[in-house]
Design an enzyme around this catalytic site. Structure first.
Site, PDB file in Angstrom:
ATOM      1  N   SER A 196       0.913  -1.295   0.002  1.00 19.79           N
ATOM      2  CA  SER A 196      -0.020  -0.055   0.062  1.00 19.79           C
ATOM      3  C   SER A 196       0.777   1.380   0.038  1.00 19.79           C
ATOM      4  O   SER A 196       1.547   1.556   0.833  1.00 19.79           O
ATOM      5  CB  SER A 196      -0.918  -0.045   1.105  1.00 19.79           C
ATOM      6  OG  SER A 196      -1.486   1.246   1.343  1.00 19.79           O
TER       7      SER A 196
ATOM      8  N   MET B 296      -8.678   8.400  -0.912  1.00 16.97           N
ATOM      9  CA  MET B 296      -9.617   9.045   0.345  1.00 16.97           C
ATOM     10  C   MET B 296     -10.134  10.307  -0.120  1.00 16.97           C
ATOM     11  O   MET B 296      -9.244  11.210  -0.268  1.00 16.97           O
ATOM     12  CB  MET B 296      -8.871   8.823   1.529  1.00 16.97           C
ATOM     13  CG  MET B 296      -8.122   7.321   1.544  1.00 16.97           C
ATOM     14  SD  MET B 296      -7.581   7.276   3.498  1.00 16.97           S
ATOM     15  CE  MET B 296      -6.847   5.816   3.181  1.00 16.97           C
TER      16      MET B 296
ATOM     17  N   GLY C 130      -9.141   4.374   6.233  1.00 19.85           N
ATOM     18  CA  GLY C 130      -9.062   5.833   6.510  1.00 19.85           C
ATOM     19  C   GLY C 130      -7.377   6.049   6.896  1.00 19.85           C
ATOM     20  O   GLY C 130      -7.030   7.181   6.555  1.00 19.85           O
TER      21      GLY C 130
ATOM     22  N   GLY D 247      -1.420   1.613   9.413  1.00 24.27           N
ATOM     23  CA  GLY D 247      -0.836   1.211  10.698  1.00 24.27           C
ATOM     24  C   GLY D 247      -1.986   0.832  11.858  1.00 24.27           C
ATOM     25  O   GLY D 247      -1.425   0.898  12.799  1.00 24.27           O
TER      26      GLY D 247
ATOM     27  N   ASP E 246      -7.384  -5.960   3.309  1.00 29.08           N
ATOM     28  CA  ASP E 246      -6.696  -4.755   3.485  1.00 29.08           C
ATOM     29  C   ASP E 246      -6.765  -4.462   4.972  1.00 29.08           C
ATOM     30  O   ASP E 246      -7.875  -3.929   5.377  1.00 29.08           O
ATOM     31  CB  ASP E 246      -7.301  -3.569   2.471  1.00 29.08           C
ATOM     32  CG  ASP E 246      -6.483  -2.547   2.186  1.00 29.08           C
ATOM     33  OD1 ASP E 246      -5.626  -2.215   2.936  1.00 29.08           O
ATOM     34  OD2 ASP E 246      -6.997  -1.623   1.621  1.00 29.08           O
TER      35      ASP E 246
ATOM     36  N   GLY F  34       0.664  -2.268   4.301  1.00 30.52           N
ATOM     37  CA  GLY F  34       1.269  -0.971   4.225  1.00 30.52           C
ATOM     38  C   GLY F  34       2.581  -1.041   5.401  1.00 30.52           C
ATOM     39  O   GLY F  34       3.644  -1.219   4.905  1.00 30.52           O
TER      40      GLY F  34
HETATM   41  C1  DX5 Z   1      -6.792   1.648   4.942  1.00 22.99           C
HETATM   42  C2  DX5 Z   1      -6.062   1.393   3.648  1.00 22.99           C
HETATM   43  C3  DX5 Z   1      -5.007   0.429   3.578  1.00 22.99           C
HETATM   44  C4  DX5 Z   1      -3.799   0.710   4.527  1.00 22.99           C
HETATM   45  C5  DX5 Z   1      -3.231  -0.349   4.937  1.00 22.99           C
HETATM   46  O1  DX5 Z   1      -7.985   2.873   5.090  1.00 22.99           O
HETATM   47  O2  DX5 Z   1      -7.259   0.968   2.660  1.00 22.99           O
HETATM   48  O3  DX5 Z   1      -4.650   0.126   2.338  1.00 22.99           O
HETATM   49  O4  DX5 Z   1      -2.913   1.465   3.618  1.00 22.99           O
HETATM   50  O5  DX5 Z   1      -2.240   0.004   5.877  1.00 22.99           O
HETATM   51  P1  DX5 Z   1      -1.873  -1.237   6.885  1.00 22.99           P
HETATM   52  O6  DX5 Z   1      -1.283  -2.331   6.169  1.00 22.99           O
HETATM   53  O7  DX5 Z   1      -0.375  -0.354   7.556  1.00 22.99           O
HETATM   54  O8  DX5 Z   1      -2.766  -1.384   7.935  1.00 22.99           O
HETATM   55 ZN    ZN Z   2      -6.650  -0.047   0.789  1.00 24.16          ZN
END
Ligand code: DX5
Ligand code: ZN
Length: 219
Positions: A10, A39, A144, A147, A178, A200
């Protein structure tokens, strides 16, 4: 049907001042696709990436760009993302009044279409969408922010969805997850029937190549 494991870093966790090199770093580390979190500050309480950024990174990678639209009224933006270089486009069921029409819009533009479910959105929405989509994205955090902590309840949803797809003639539909997925919980996710792993903070912190290799070793 056993789907190959697809690892999708991500870009939300990347250094936005160095997007060209970050995109190349992901490819060199063994990423299969790149996950782009869009977003709008309305559907989710954060603002991130628009079509201009997708267009800017497009020349720097041949990896498919997986655009996750966390926006209200996605119909208004689907074609802009398709034009800017998105290959996969996913839309939230909670944001669409006429979901079938929105999916058709993505498919008519020649892109892979996915629908996304928030953690407590009933899995039956995915059952109904299955005939029309290429993949279903299950959120394992509230969308949103990167982490956040993984919500284990979603593993049960993934198991139910994989069984439904396999039993109902939709084996080809892939399941993406995700939020909060890291090397230490990815095995549970894959065992539940997920094959597209978005990560991410779990990939960008530490050595990305070794994180990706560890994730793939559970496939
Ligand atoms: C959250 C996003 C994710 C986010 C995941 O709203 O859609 O794609 O970047 O990040 P991690 O893997 O750090 O939870
Ligand atoms: Zn995402």
């Amino acid at each position: 049907m056993k789907h190959p494991i697809i690892i999708a870093p991500s870009l939300l966790s990347s250094d936005f001042s160095q997007l060209e090199s970050e995109v190349k770093r992901c490819a060199q580390a063994g990423a299969d696709i790149l996950h782009v979190d869009v977003m709008d500050g309305h559907f989710v309480p954060n603002i991130t990436i628009g079509p201009l950024i997708v267009e800017a990174i497009r020349p720097h990678t041949s990896l498919p760009l997986d655009c996750h639209l966390m926006v209200s009224n996605p119909d208004a933006y689907i074609s802009a993302f398709a034009k800017s270089g998105a290959d996969w486009i996913s839309i939230h069921v909670e944001a669409c009044t006429h979901l079938h029409r929105s999916i058709a819009l993505i498919k008519d533009l020649g892109k892979k279409a996915g629908v996304v479910l928030n953690p407590i959105t009933p899995i039956e929405y995915a059952f109904e969408a299955a005939p029309f989509v290429d993949f279903i994205l299950l959120m394992s955090v509230n969308p949103g922010f990167g982490g956040q902590a993984f919500i284990p309840h979603v593993l049960n949803k993934a198991r139910r969805l994989r069984k439904f797809l396999d039993d109902s003639g939709y084996e080809h539909v892939e399941i993406e997850i995700d939020g909060g997925v890291k090397t230490d919980n990815v095995k549970d996710v894959i065992d539940a029937g997920v094959n597209i792993i978005v990560s991410g903070s779990g990939l960008f912190s530490g050595d990305m190549a070794s994180n990706i290799a560890t994730m793939k070793s559970h496939g």
